[in-house]
Each structure stands twice: as structure tokens, then as C-alpha cells.
Design an enzyme around this catalytic site. Structure first.
Site, PDB file in Angstrom:
ATOM      1  N   CYS A 175       0.958  -1.186   0.033  1.00 11.52           N
ATOM      2  CA  CYS A 175       0.065   0.157  -0.015  1.00 11.52           C
ATOM      3  C   CYS A 175       0.802   1.268   0.145  1.00 11.52           C
ATOM      4  CB  CYS A 175      -0.835   0.150   1.005  1.00 11.52           C
ATOM      5  SG  CYS A 175      -0.149  -0.074   2.809  1.00 11.52           S
ATOM      6  N   HIS A 176       1.988   1.229   0.444  1.00 12.66           N
ATOM      7  CA  HIS A 176       2.930   2.309   0.325  1.00 12.66           C
ATOM      8  C   HIS A 176       3.319   2.855  -1.171  1.00 12.66           C
ATOM      9  CE1 HIS A 176       5.646  -1.284  -0.097  1.00 12.66           C
ATOM     10  NE2 HIS A 176       6.493  -0.654  -0.802  1.00 12.66           N
ATOM     11  N   GLU A 202      12.917   1.483  -2.873  1.00  6.30           N
ATOM     12  CA  GLU A 202      12.552   0.560  -4.171  1.00  6.30           C
ATOM     13  C   GLU A 202      13.063   1.468  -5.267  1.00  6.30           C
ATOM     14  OE1 GLU A 202       8.333  -0.333  -4.156  1.00  6.30           O
ATOM     15  OE2 GLU A 202       8.541  -1.484  -2.385  1.00  6.30           O
TER      16      GLU A 202
END
Lengths: 205, 166
Positions: A175-176, A202
Site C-alpha cells: 500500500c506504500h 525501491e
């Protein structure tokens, strides 16, 4: 509880707690509970760049990931209430999850391959949203509106926000990666710094 | 209707239950009794009525498991004077030195149980009587006889040791 007798208590010299024996007995209880199918929820904590994460798993799979700011004791109380009170600190069941998260946080893993238990995700639409989140790939982001569209309800933007906010499996169910349409990060159960840490990780070096 | 996670029960009451098991069945069999107690408690935990006295509940389970251990031990120890034949365990964990257990095992089982449930687990005599049968007054007498005997044997030995050292 006070158990001492004033005069000549034969037990007075005994330590209240025998740490070594308690550790040994706890490990034995974990194993016996697992073998007899009584370990409804096993948990452990894991130190990560976004703080200590609580990891909890049922026999079906990982059921909860919680940030320290959510208050791990309160989260365990909720699990006892909503899943089962048979909750034990039993790290063994969480070994695969801990290993994959360590790989993720050191940049060696971009997707999780773990059985998940969504029983703490309340509401059909929220579950639908959560199942779509892994479609946002590592290193990318999507807006709340586009997730709403992917979940089949383009106008349910706010509902997507609450599905993300109540995601019982943050980090693992990404959900990030859902951000505001204007590109700002938006809210996160782990706090804005945690969201930024994850998205920066990421984005790569 | 919400129970705290069972882990908090283990952490909060595990040490007391271990002391009780050690006093009733001895340090060697105690860990089996403890393990069976907590596994049985884990199984029954979701049905424990909210607001129950958890410590008394655990001591009740431990009492039954300990009685099973004592029976099994007496079946194993076919007619020999096992007080002399059994090898001593030497240094036992947690300060359960051989002498304390040796003194405890010389007590009749009921005195040992009464002493453990009242002095180690802190159960009132009324609860001890519920567990063991008999009246609270009888439980009080058994406990005081037990403690008196322990003072005579175990604490006396310690005192002599200290005197001979000084």
C-alpha cells in the site's frame, strides 16, 4: 503476589524467575502447540529500516504486519480478539516471512512469495483493493484514483484510501506504492517517514 | 468478551506455576508437569470465562497434572526404597538444590501440595481446600505442619552448614 513468610520461609532463597528454565519451557510449549494444532497465531518482531515490525501468522499464512507506532501490544490484543486468543511468541513459523523481509530491505527481493491470511481485512471492497495492490510493481507508484479504477469502482477513491490505511499486511502488500495524484506520498500507517523510506529503497541507488 | 493473548498468561504466571510444580513433583518431573499444564491451558483458554482468576485456574490444572505425575512415578518406582536408590541430580536449576527438594519429598503429599499452593502460588486456604478436599482449617493445619517440618529439616541443615563454615 507476596508469598513470603516472615520467619524461616524455606523458599525465600529461591529466585522468583528461573530464566533458563522459562526459555526452555517456552520453546517446548511453542513446539507442542504447533504439533497439536493449537498455535492459532504465532508472532515475532523483526528490526528493519522502518523500525521494529511485528509479524504474526496463522496456520493459513501471514495475518498481520504492524509498525511500532501502531503499538505492538495493542495489535496483539486486537488479534486475540478478532482471530483467536491462542497467541504465542513463536518465531519459527515466521522464519520465511522474516527472511523475505530481510531480503527486501537489503534490496535483494522485489516481490513476496508468502501465504497470506486476509482475515483481518474487513469488508469485501477493502479485500478487493488489497488483492490489486501487488499489481503495482516494485519501484513504481499508482494514484488512489487509478487503484480505485483497477478495483472496478473508479469513484471509490476515498474507500481505496481507507483500504490502504487499514491494510493488515503493510510492506508485504504494497500500500506504500499508492500515492496522491499530485505526486505527494499521502498518509501511511507506518508514518510518512516509513513510506518515504520504502519508496526510496525501491527507487534504487 | 476478550481475552489477552495467551503469551501474556505464560509470561505472567509461568514462573509461579514452575515453582509450584517443582515443589509438588520435584525439579526433574516439574518441567513435564509445567508443559502439560500450559498445553492444556492453551487448549481450554478460549472458553475460560472472562474475569476468571487465571492463577487459580492454572494452579488447578497444574494440580491435576502433578497428581498424574506422582501416580506415574509411584507406578514406575515398584517396591524399592527409591529414596536411597535414585541418583541425586546434583546442581539443579533455579536454586532447587537437592536439599530443598529432599526435604519437600519427605513431607506427605498433601502437606507438600498445601505448602506449594498456599505459600508459592498464594492461594487462600479456602481455594486450597477446594482443590484438595477437606476444610480450609485442615488445609491451614497441613500447611503449618509442612512448613514446620521444612524448618526442622531443610532450614536446620542450612543453619548447621553455615555454622560449620564460620
Amino acid at each position: 503476589m507476596n508469598t513470603s513468610v516472615s520467619n524461616g520461609d524455606p523458599f525465600v532463597s529461591l529466585p522468583e524467575i528461573d530464566e533458563a528454565a522459562q526459555r526452555r519451557l517456552h520453546a517446548r510449549l511453542e513446539a507442542a502447540a504447533d504439533e497439536t494444532g493449537l498455535l492459532d497465531v504465532a508472532y515475532r518482531t523483526l528490526d528493519t529500516p522502518v523500525g521494529a515490525l511485528l509479524l504474526a501468522a496463522t496456520e493459513k499464512g501471514l495475518v498481520r504486519v504492524a509498525f511500532a507506532r501502531e503499538d505492538h501490544a495493542a495489535v496483539l490484543d486486537r488479534i486475540a480478539q478478532l482471530v483467536s486468543p491462542r497467541v504465542l511468541h513463536a518465531p519459527g513459523r515466521l522464519d520465511p516471512a522474516a527472511r523475505e523481509l530481510e531480503e527486501y530491505f537489503t534490496g535483494r527481493r522485489s516481490t513476496f512469495d508468502l501465504p497470506l491470511d486476509f482475515s483481518l481485512a474487513r469488508g469485501t471492497f477493502r479485500r478487493v483493493v488489497l488483492t490489486h495492490l501487488p499489481e503495482i510493481r516494485y519501484g513504481q507508484t499508482a494514484s488512489y484514483a487509478s487503484v480505485a479504477a483497477a478495483a472496478g469502482s473508479p469513484r471509490a477513491v476515498r474507500a481505496v484510501g481507507s483500504a490502504c490505511a487499514t491494510n493488515p499486511l503493510p510492506v508485504v502488500v504494497p500500500c506504500h506504492r499508492v500515492v496522491r495524484s499530485d505526486g505527494t506520498f499521502g498518509q501511511y500507517a507506518g508514518g510518512p517517514e516509513a513510506k518515504s523510506t520504502l519508496l526510496t529503497l525501491e527507487a534504487g541507488p | 468478551m476478550s481475552q489477552p493473548p495467551f503469551e501474556t498468561i505464560v509470561v505472567q504466571y509461568g514462573p509461579t506455576v514452575l515453582r509450584v510444580c517443582r515443589a509438588v513433583v520435584g525439579p526433574d518431573a516439574a518441567e513435564d508437569a509445567w508443559s502439560e499444564t500450559f498445553l492444556a491451558a492453551l487448549r481450554a483458554y478460549p472458553d475460560l470465562p472472562p474475569g476468571s482468576n487465571v492463577e487459580a485456574w492454572l494452579v488447578t490444572i497444574a494440580h491435576r497434572k502433578a497428581v498424574d505425575q506422582v501416580r506415574a512415578a509411584s507406578r514406575r518406582a515398584v517396591p524399592s526404597d527409591d529414596l536411597h536408590d535414585e541418583p541425586t541430580s546434583g546442581d539443579l536449576p533455579g536454586g532447587w538444590e537437592t536439599e530443598l527438594w529432599a526435604a519437600l519429598r519427605r513431607l506427605p503429599l498433601k502437606q507438600r501440595q498445601t505448602v506449594a499452593y498456599h505459600y508459592l502460588a498464594g492461594l487462600p486456604y479456602a481455594d486450597v481446600a477446594d482443590l484438595l478436599g477437606g476444610s480450609p482449617a485442615a488445609a491451614r493445619r497441613a500447611a503449618s505442619d509442612g512448613i514446620a517440618a521444612l524448618r526442622r529439616t531443610y532450614l536446620q541443615d542450612e543453619r548447621l552448614d553455615e555454622e560449620s563454615r564460620s
